[in-house]
Design an enzyme around this catalytic site. Structure first.
Site, PDB file in Angstrom:
ATOM      1  N   LYS A  27     -11.514  -6.303 -10.073  1.00  0.00           N
ATOM      2  CA  LYS A  27     -12.014  -4.932 -10.206  1.00  0.00           C
ATOM      3  C   LYS A  27     -10.899  -3.958 -10.581  1.00  0.00           C
ATOM      4  O   LYS A  27     -11.114  -2.999 -11.310  1.00  0.00           O
ATOM      5  CB  LYS A  27     -12.638  -4.477  -8.880  1.00  0.00           C
ATOM      6  CG  LYS A  27     -13.771  -5.347  -8.382  1.00  0.00           C
ATOM      7  CD  LYS A  27     -14.138  -4.979  -6.947  1.00  0.00           C
ATOM      8  CE  LYS A  27     -15.136  -5.951  -6.365  1.00  0.00           C
ATOM      9  NZ  LYS A  27     -15.395  -5.714  -4.932  1.00  0.00           N
TER      10      LYS A  27
ATOM     11  N   LYS B 127       0.820  -1.211   0.000  1.00  0.00           N
ATOM     12  CA  LYS B 127       0.000   0.000   0.000  1.00  0.00           C
ATOM     13  C   LYS B 127       0.855   1.263   0.000  1.00  0.00           C
ATOM     14  O   LYS B 127       0.488   2.280  -0.609  1.00  0.00           O
ATOM     15  CB  LYS B 127      -0.943   0.000   1.209  1.00  0.00           C
ATOM     16  CG  LYS B 127      -2.092  -0.982   1.116  1.00  0.00           C
ATOM     17  CD  LYS B 127      -3.033  -0.636  -0.021  1.00  0.00           C
ATOM     18  CE  LYS B 127      -4.225  -1.562  -0.063  1.00  0.00           C
ATOM     19  NZ  LYS B 127      -5.129  -1.259  -1.202  1.00  0.00           N
TER      20      LYS B 127
ATOM     21  N   LYS C 143      -6.441 -13.382 -13.565  1.00  0.00           N
ATOM     22  CA  LYS C 143      -7.759 -13.575 -12.990  1.00  0.00           C
ATOM     23  C   LYS C 143      -8.626 -12.332 -13.135  1.00  0.00           C
ATOM     24  O   LYS C 143      -8.138 -11.216 -13.294  1.00  0.00           O
ATOM     25  CB  LYS C 143      -7.651 -13.969 -11.522  1.00  0.00           C
ATOM     26  CG  LYS C 143      -7.137 -12.877 -10.595  1.00  0.00           C
ATOM     27  CD  LYS C 143      -7.109 -13.367  -9.149  1.00  0.00           C
ATOM     28  CE  LYS C 143      -6.685 -12.246  -8.198  1.00  0.00           C
ATOM     29  NZ  LYS C 143      -6.689 -12.696  -6.788  1.00  0.00           N
TER      30      LYS C 143
END
Length: 332
Positions: free
Chosen positions: A198, A112, A195
């Site tokens: 979003k 992050k 895969k």
């Protein structure tokens, strides 16, 4: 007594076929064998600073789509994380005994920092503590997680065991990764690379709420190639992904027909994609229709959310009362 399962999903957008086959179908099955808590992790989503309108709408989307997919609120406990304030109290207690070094070593925290360097907030650092609170609040022993969450689950065991040692009481059980099905379905995306997800953009995923026209457009734009040049040659990844999608939503004879055409170098991707799109539409339609129906019934959604909060808080209050006693908080 049945073992307790806890699973949460961040409300960051609509559910897609990858979510459905990778998680939700297992939830629908396991809810009859375990004491299941399925929550919508709106506290967790605050690390990315969503707007109030986005947050509320995304929470509603997940609630609606869970219900439309077959999760039964009469059998499972479906709740919104922020409706259970006890989770934040346990989060506080766990943070008091979580060490800065171990939080900073978390792989997700490092990721992050790289992906949002202008928003490195304390919530990102203490994400493992909040996840641990979600799990320990209900004394769960099984948590359906992917490989990327296994480190957090290990930290949950660390925090729970540390609490037990600190207060000299074998209170929190250990929770372990759990896969209800031995054959997990990995759903590839339409971008030819991996895969369905979003983060790769709307064009990569087929959402449960997508209309037939949207599905047709997405599938027809899916990455393909110029076609096979030799009989029975191996399929490159983008083409294998499309065949894997067909295997999920189409009849066996349909898949066999197009496999045969590919192996004979006679396949026409336009025909193949049209068939794949129509089979996706047929599969998706019952869920999409339930989504449209449930999303209009605000009173029903309010009732489900309130009932879920009551059931979750019953478990949570018991845990917090006992944790307070162990720590030494006592009324005068």
């Amino acid at each position: 007594m049945r073992e307790t399962v806890v699973s949460g999903i961040r409300p960051t957008g609509k559910l897609h076929l990858g979510n459905y086959f990778g998680a939700v179908t297992n939830f629908v099955k396991m809810q009859h064998d375990y004491n299941c808590y399925f929550f919508i992790a709106d506290f967790h989503s605050l690390t990315t600073h969503p707007t109030p309108a986005d947050l509320h709408g995304n929470v509603k989307n997940v609630l609606v789509e869970y219900l439309a997919s077959g999760i039964d609120p009469e059998v499972s406990t479906i709740y919104i994380q922020s409706d259970v304030p006890e989770v934040t109290e346990l989060y506080l207690y766990l943070n008091m005994n979580a060490y800065m070094g171990e939080l900073e070593r978390s792989t997700s925290f490092k990721d992050k920092i790289r992906s949002q360097p202008d928003n490195v907030n304390a919530g990102l650092l203490t994400y493992p503590s909040l996840m641990a609170a979600d799990i320990l609040l209900h004394k769960a022993t099984k948590v359906p997680v992917g490989k990327d969450q296994e480190q957090h689950l290990e930290m949950t065991r660390t925090f729970g065991n540390r609490f037990n040692r600190l207060y000299n009481h074998d209170y929190f059980p250990e929770a372990f990764a759990f896969s209800y099905s031995a054959n997990l379905v990995k759903v590839p995306g339409l971008d030819g690379k991996g895969k369905m997800g979003k983060s790769e953009g709307d064009g990569n995923a087929i959402y449960l709420a997508d209309s037939p026209d949207v599905i047709r457009k997405k599938v027809l734009k899916a990455v393909s190639d110029g076609g096979p040049t030799e009989e029975n040659q191996p399929k490159p990844e983008p083409i294998q992904n499309l065949f894997d999608l067909m295997k999920i939503v189409s009849a066996e004879d349909t898949l066999a027909h197009f496999n045969d055409l590919y192996n004979k170098c006679a396949i026409r991707y336009g025909d193949f994609k049209k068939q794949l799109a129509e089979d996706m539409i047929i599969f998706n339609s019952p869920i999409r229709e339930r989504i449209e129906e449930i999303s209009k019934d605000d009173e029903y959604l309010r009732k489900i959310a309130n009932r879920g909060a009551e059931k979750a808080r019953e478990s949570a209050r018991k845990t917090i009362t006992e944790v307070r006693e162990l720590i030494g908080f006592k009324p005068f």
